[in-house]
Design a protein around this motif. Structure first.
Motif, PDB file in Angstrom:
ATOM      1  N   SER A  33       0.691  -1.298  -0.130  1.00  0.00           N
ATOM      2  CA  SER A  33      -0.011   0.057   0.014  1.00  0.00           C
ATOM      3  C   SER A  33       0.952   1.211   0.243  1.00  0.00           C
ATOM      4  CB  SER A  33      -1.270   0.142   1.117  1.00  0.00           C
ATOM      5  OG  SER A  33      -0.223  -0.054   2.187  1.00  0.00           O
ATOM      6  N   THR A  34       1.913   1.190   0.818  1.00  0.00           N
ATOM      7  CA  THR A  34       2.800   2.149   0.603  1.00  0.00           C
ATOM      8  C   THR A  34       3.509   2.587  -0.559  1.00  0.00           C
ATOM      9  OG1 THR A  34       3.552   1.934   3.123  1.00  0.00           O
ATOM     10  CG2 THR A  34       4.838   3.483   1.817  1.00  0.00           C
ATOM     11  N   LEU A  35       3.840   1.536  -1.191  1.00  0.00           N
ATOM     12  CA  LEU A  35       4.598   1.780  -2.771  1.00  0.00           C
ATOM     13  C   LEU A  35       3.569   2.213  -3.614  1.00  0.00           C
ATOM     14  CD1 LEU A  35       7.256   0.933  -3.738  1.00  0.00           C
ATOM     15  CD2 LEU A  35       6.203  -1.001  -4.859  1.00  0.00           C
ATOM     16  N   GLY A  36       2.367   1.770  -3.450  1.00  0.00           N
ATOM     17  CA  GLY A  36       1.159   2.117  -4.393  1.00  0.00           C
ATOM     18  C   GLY A  36       1.218   3.736  -4.221  1.00  0.00           C
ATOM     19  N   SER A  37       1.128   4.201  -3.004  1.00  0.00           N
ATOM     20  CA  SER A  37       0.882   5.653  -2.608  1.00  0.00           C
ATOM     21  C   SER A  37       2.192   6.406  -3.167  1.00  0.00           C
ATOM     22  CB  SER A  37       0.734   5.800  -1.103  1.00  0.00           C
ATOM     23  OG  SER A  37      -0.276   5.068  -0.527  1.00  0.00           O
ATOM     24  N   TYR A  38       3.373   5.826  -3.331  1.00  0.00           N
ATOM     25  CA  TYR A  38       4.311   6.567  -3.917  1.00  0.00           C
ATOM     26  C   TYR A  38       4.075   6.621  -5.409  1.00  0.00           C
ATOM     27  CZ  TYR A  38       7.431   5.187   0.236  1.00  0.00           C
ATOM     28  OH  TYR A  38       8.094   5.104   1.409  1.00  0.00           O
ATOM     29  N   GLU A  39       3.623   5.566  -5.849  1.00  0.00           N
ATOM     30  CA  GLU A  39       3.373   5.721  -7.557  1.00  0.00           C
ATOM     31  C   GLU A  39       2.055   6.759  -7.782  1.00  0.00           C
ATOM     32  OE1 GLU A  39       2.758   1.705  -9.143  1.00  0.00           O
ATOM     33  OE2 GLU A  39       4.903   1.044  -8.616  1.00  0.00           O
ATOM     34  N   ARG A  40       1.151   6.650  -6.838  1.00  0.00           N
ATOM     35  CA  ARG A  40       0.179   7.448  -7.165  1.00  0.00           C
ATOM     36  C   ARG A  40       0.474   8.987  -6.622  1.00  0.00           C
ATOM     37  NH1 ARG A  40      -2.161   3.378  -4.921  1.00  0.00           N
ATOM     38  NH2 ARG A  40      -2.778   4.221  -2.944  1.00  0.00           N
ATOM     39  N   GLU A  41       1.409   9.356  -5.957  1.00  0.00           N
ATOM     40  CA  GLU A  41       2.089  10.355  -5.399  1.00  0.00           C
ATOM     41  C   GLU A  41       1.167  10.978  -4.490  1.00  0.00           C
ATOM     42  OE1 GLU A  41       3.260  13.039  -8.621  1.00  0.00           O
ATOM     43  OE2 GLU A  41       4.813  11.778  -9.358  1.00  0.00           O
ATOM     44  N   THR A  42       0.643  10.234  -3.609  1.00  0.00           N
ATOM     45  CA  THR A  42       0.072  10.360  -2.424  1.00  0.00           C
ATOM     46  C   THR A  42       0.742  10.515  -1.262  1.00  0.00           C
ATOM     47  OG1 THR A  42      -1.167   8.377  -1.972  1.00  0.00           O
ATOM     48  CG2 THR A  42      -2.328   9.969  -3.410  1.00  0.00           C
TER      49      THR A  42
END
Length: 118
Positions: A32-41
């Motif tokens: 979920s953290t990596l996904g947040s990095y990719e979504r730039e949130t």
């Protein structure tokens, strides 16, 4: 230089054919953290950025979207012996974020030599 950090991270992850979960496991963060990095949130720490750049063997500037040059500093300038004159004239020289023209590079080289041979 239009790519963002999130886009670059996703692009690099997909090039290695890794899922978010797999890359997260490698660098020690949740999917979920990596996904947040990719979504730039969410943004990684400086250490996290360095770890990602090292893992993908790209420069931090490339990863952050500030440069289109993928090569890390060790790829561009591996350790070795360099002729200062050749280094200045065969490469782009940047001082405080501004690229120096040929006359400015020569002036900087002259100043350096003047200080050295005092």
């Amino acid at each position: 230089m239009t790519s963002s950090f999130g886009y670059r991270l996703k692009e690099l992850r997909k090039e290695k054919r890794l899922s978010q979960e797999e890359l997260g496991s490698i660098i020690g963060v949740a999917q979920s953290t990596l996904g947040s990095y990719e979504r730039e949130t969410r943004e990684p720490s400086i250490e996290g950025i360095l770890q990602l750049a090292h893992y993908f063997d790209v420069s931090v500037d490339y990863l952050l979207g500030n440069s289109d040059l993928r090569e890390s500093a060790t790829q561009i300038h591996p350790k070795g012996h360099y002729d200062l004159h050749q280094l200045f004239h065969d490469n782009e020289v940047i001082l405080y974020g501004r690229t120096l023209n040929d006359d400015e590079k020569q002036r900087l080289l002259d100043i350096s030599l003047g200080l050295f041979y005092r």
